[in-house]
Design a protein around this motif. Sequence first.
Motif, mmCIF file in Angstrom:
data_model
loop_
_atom_site.group_PDB
_atom_site.id
_atom_site.type_symbol
_atom_site.label_atom_id
_atom_site.label_comp_id
_atom_site.label_asym_id
_atom_site.label_seq_id
_atom_site.Cartn_x
_atom_site.Cartn_y
_atom_site.Cartn_z
ATOM 1 N N GLU A 56 -2.490 10.475 -11.010
ATOM 2 C CA GLU A 56 -1.389 9.647 -11.496
ATOM 3 C C GLU A 56 -0.720 8.901 -10.346
ATOM 4 O O GLU A 56 -0.344 7.733 -10.479
ATOM 5 N N LEU A 57 -0.574 9.555 -9.181
ATOM 6 C CA LEU A 57 0.001 8.879 -8.013
ATOM 7 C C LEU A 57 -0.881 7.707 -7.577
ATOM 8 O O LEU A 57 -0.368 6.647 -7.173
ATOM 9 N N VAL A 58 -2.210 7.890 -7.661
ATOM 10 C CA VAL A 58 -3.126 6.803 -7.306
ATOM 11 C C VAL A 58 -2.962 5.636 -8.274
ATOM 12 O O VAL A 58 -2.916 4.461 -7.870
ATOM 13 N N ARG A 59 -2.859 5.948 -9.571
ATOM 14 C CA ARG A 59 -2.683 4.877 -10.561
ATOM 15 C C ARG A 59 -1.358 4.150 -10.355
ATOM 16 O O ARG A 59 -1.274 2.927 -10.475
ATOM 17 N N GLN A 60 -0.296 4.892 -10.058
ATOM 18 C CA GLN A 60 1.005 4.258 -9.814
ATOM 19 C C GLN A 60 0.947 3.339 -8.596
ATOM 20 O O GLN A 60 1.558 2.259 -8.580
ATOM 21 N N ALA A 61 0.216 3.756 -7.548
ATOM 22 C CA ALA A 61 0.105 2.939 -6.346
ATOM 23 C C ALA A 61 -0.615 1.621 -6.624
ATOM 24 O O ALA A 61 -0.355 0.606 -5.961
ATOM 25 N N ALA A 62 -1.527 1.630 -7.612
ATOM 26 C CA ALA A 62 -2.295 0.424 -7.931
ATOM 27 C C ALA A 62 -1.511 -0.552 -8.790
ATOM 28 O O ALA A 62 -1.953 -1.704 -8.985
ATOM 29 N N ALA A 63 -0.379 -0.146 -9.319
ATOM 30 C CA ALA A 63 0.419 -1.038 -10.168
ATOM 31 C C ALA A 63 0.958 -2.214 -9.351
ATOM 32 O O ALA A 63 1.165 -2.112 -8.142
ATOM 33 N N ARG A 123 -2.132 -0.773 -3.792
ATOM 34 C CA ARG A 123 -3.347 -0.059 -3.469
ATOM 35 C C ARG A 123 -2.999 1.323 -2.913
ATOM 36 O O ARG A 123 -1.980 1.484 -2.231
ATOM 37 N N ALA A 124 -3.834 2.314 -3.215
ATOM 38 C CA ALA A 124 -3.608 3.676 -2.733
ATOM 39 C C ALA A 124 -4.520 3.974 -1.548
ATOM 40 O O ALA A 124 -5.714 3.647 -1.566
ATOM 41 N N ILE A 125 -3.926 4.598 -0.519
ATOM 42 C CA ILE A 125 -4.699 5.126 0.605
ATOM 43 C C ILE A 125 -4.469 6.633 0.617
ATOM 44 O O ILE A 125 -3.366 7.105 0.900
ATOM 45 N N PHE A 161 4.633 1.036 5.209
ATOM 46 C CA PHE A 161 3.972 1.206 3.917
ATOM 47 C C PHE A 161 5.009 1.205 2.793
ATOM 48 O O PHE A 161 6.177 1.556 3.002
ATOM 49 N N ARG A 162 4.553 0.831 1.614
ATOM 50 C CA ARG A 162 5.446 0.839 0.449
ATOM 51 C C ARG A 162 5.988 2.248 0.193
ATOM 52 O O ARG A 162 7.179 2.444 0.003
ATOM 53 N N HIS A 163 5.094 3.224 0.183
ATOM 54 C CA HIS A 163 5.493 4.614 -0.025
ATOM 55 C C HIS A 163 4.581 5.524 0.793
ATOM 56 O O HIS A 163 3.450 5.164 1.125
ATOM 57 N N GLU A 179 0.827 -1.207 0.000
ATOM 58 C CA GLU A 179 0.000 0.000 0.000
ATOM 59 C C GLU A 179 0.864 1.262 0.000
ATOM 60 O O GLU A 179 1.906 1.336 0.659
ATOM 61 N N SER A 180 0.397 2.260 -0.721
ATOM 62 C CA SER A 180 1.039 3.573 -0.762
ATOM 63 C C SER A 180 0.086 4.610 -0.183
ATOM 64 O O SER A 180 -1.077 4.689 -0.595
ATOM 65 N N VAL A 181 0.606 5.376 0.747
ATOM 66 C CA VAL A 181 -0.176 6.454 1.352
ATOM 67 C C VAL A 181 0.107 7.745 0.577
ATOM 68 O O VAL A 181 1.266 8.066 0.280
ATOM 69 N N ILE A 182 -0.947 8.462 0.241
ATOM 70 C CA ILE A 182 -0.806 9.745 -0.462
ATOM 71 C C ILE A 182 -1.415 10.836 0.404
ATOM 72 O O ILE A 182 -2.630 10.868 0.612
#
Length: 562
Positions: free
Chosen positions: A477-484, A488-490, A452-454, A415-418
């Motif tokens: 774009e950050l959300v799409r990158q997190a889903a790669a 998953r994006a939080i 978290f991943r990022h 998971e990546s936190v934004i």
Amino acid sequence: MIRAIWVLALLVAPGFSSTTLAGEAAHGFVLAVPDRGFLGNEQARRVFDKLSERHPARLLFVTDDRTGDMLASDVEDLRKQVSAVTVLPLFLSEGSPAFDTLEVVMAGLKADTVDRGRVFGRSYLAVEVLADRLRNVRSPADKHLVVAGYGAGDKASCGAMREGLARLARQAARGFGFASVTAEVWPAHGKAGDTRCAGATVRGLRQGPEPKVLAPFHLGPKYDSRMNVTASWQRRMGDKGRVLSGLLPHDAVATWALREANRHLPLAADDIGVLFHAHGADYHWNERMRRAAAGLAEDYRLDFAFSMADQRTIEPAVERLEAKGARLILLVRVFGRETSFRDTIRRMLGRDIEGTGGVAAAGGMVGHGGSSGPPPKRIRTTAQALTVGGLGAHPLFARALLDRAQAHSSDPERESVILVAHGVGQDKANKAWLETLERLAERMRAHGGDAFRHIRVATWREDWSEKRQAAVGRVRELVRQAAADGGRAIVVPARTTGTGHAEEFLKGLELELGKGFVPHPLFEDWLREQVAAGLETYREALGGRLTSALRKAAKAAQGSGR
């Protein structure tokens, strides 16, 4: 029985409270003012009347070497009622000969008998009195302003008084747009040959075609309506310029005396007003914030002002807190950035004049044309008032945002936190906001967010249409990158409360969406820490006094979340 009735009468009398009996009676005040003759001294008495309604007090007219005996008698009399006495100097400058006389006679008292407050001329209320006089000038851009002092006794006092008056002139005239602003000090009667002030003459003001405005700002002789310094200037100026009203009478002078007295009284928690200031929105948004702050009402007087630093919203709240007995008002700014509305509110409260970031003393002053009108009046209160707050990268804010992210997490390694904040239009200011978000991210990592991943950061720049589209595109774009790669994006809004426009901006994307700081248990901790920081500033920078219990409580709250 008679004593019980007397105590009850005091408790219900206007201006009296239990605090008056318990706290104020331990402290008395001497209002010291230069002797000005009958009418001038009567005006000083009106100021003193306001002070003596609230506190044990005496009025001292500073004259000559007889002043020492008068002060000693006043202090001795007050010490029969109180344990401490403070002299409040109603003077414009520490450089005046009359102030020197006061200092000499005070030095003759026992060191532990009496202390001295700050002179009136150092307060923002002195600036406000002068600014009010300037508000009566039409078309200031066409006029040359001369702020006129009086009473120099020698070369040294002339220079010191002129320097202080120049500072006041510059501060009061800022924003009016006068063609020029200068300050002159006239020598005391019979002293012209002993000072460099001899060149300050009304005859000089009459010369030249430029329209002049003379603003008398002094505590010189005022025997009656005709026998006084200002009236003599008016007669000599004739039709060559306008002479404004003098310093007294003005309500802000009594406000200063009460405010300076309040600074010398030890504060308990019940003497403190906390003014919660946030952006505000609809009823539900505002109520979330009210409920989150409600715990402070158990210890302090609490009020609210929801606005974007609108003085017509803030000033009534200050007045309500003052009416309830607040002697210190701490306005807590609940905004994402530490600098949000800070300078605007500092000016409202007079901190631009009295604080470390105040306007510099005037040297060679010139006017600033093009003013669209006189600047707004500052809030005039008998309470000391400070502003603290702004969330910034505060550790408690970071920990709350981490909690928001962890509440939506099931597999942090994927998971990546934004973190996304409101943002601003100006590129430099928006960059500063991004840097604040990066500091928040670092603090989140230090408390477990490194699982978290990022943790990425961004701003919406939502109120600036020409910037918003690109900013929203970057977040998407950050959300799409997190889903790669099955990630998953939080998305966590770095906001005071709610989610803002995040759902609208991210429509159609797969993500988890958190919420802002409020409601969260750490928010009240943050509020209490801001109050503690304000108390420390009041104690250290302003010389304010706190009860031992309040000092202990403030120390416990200060830095509790760091």
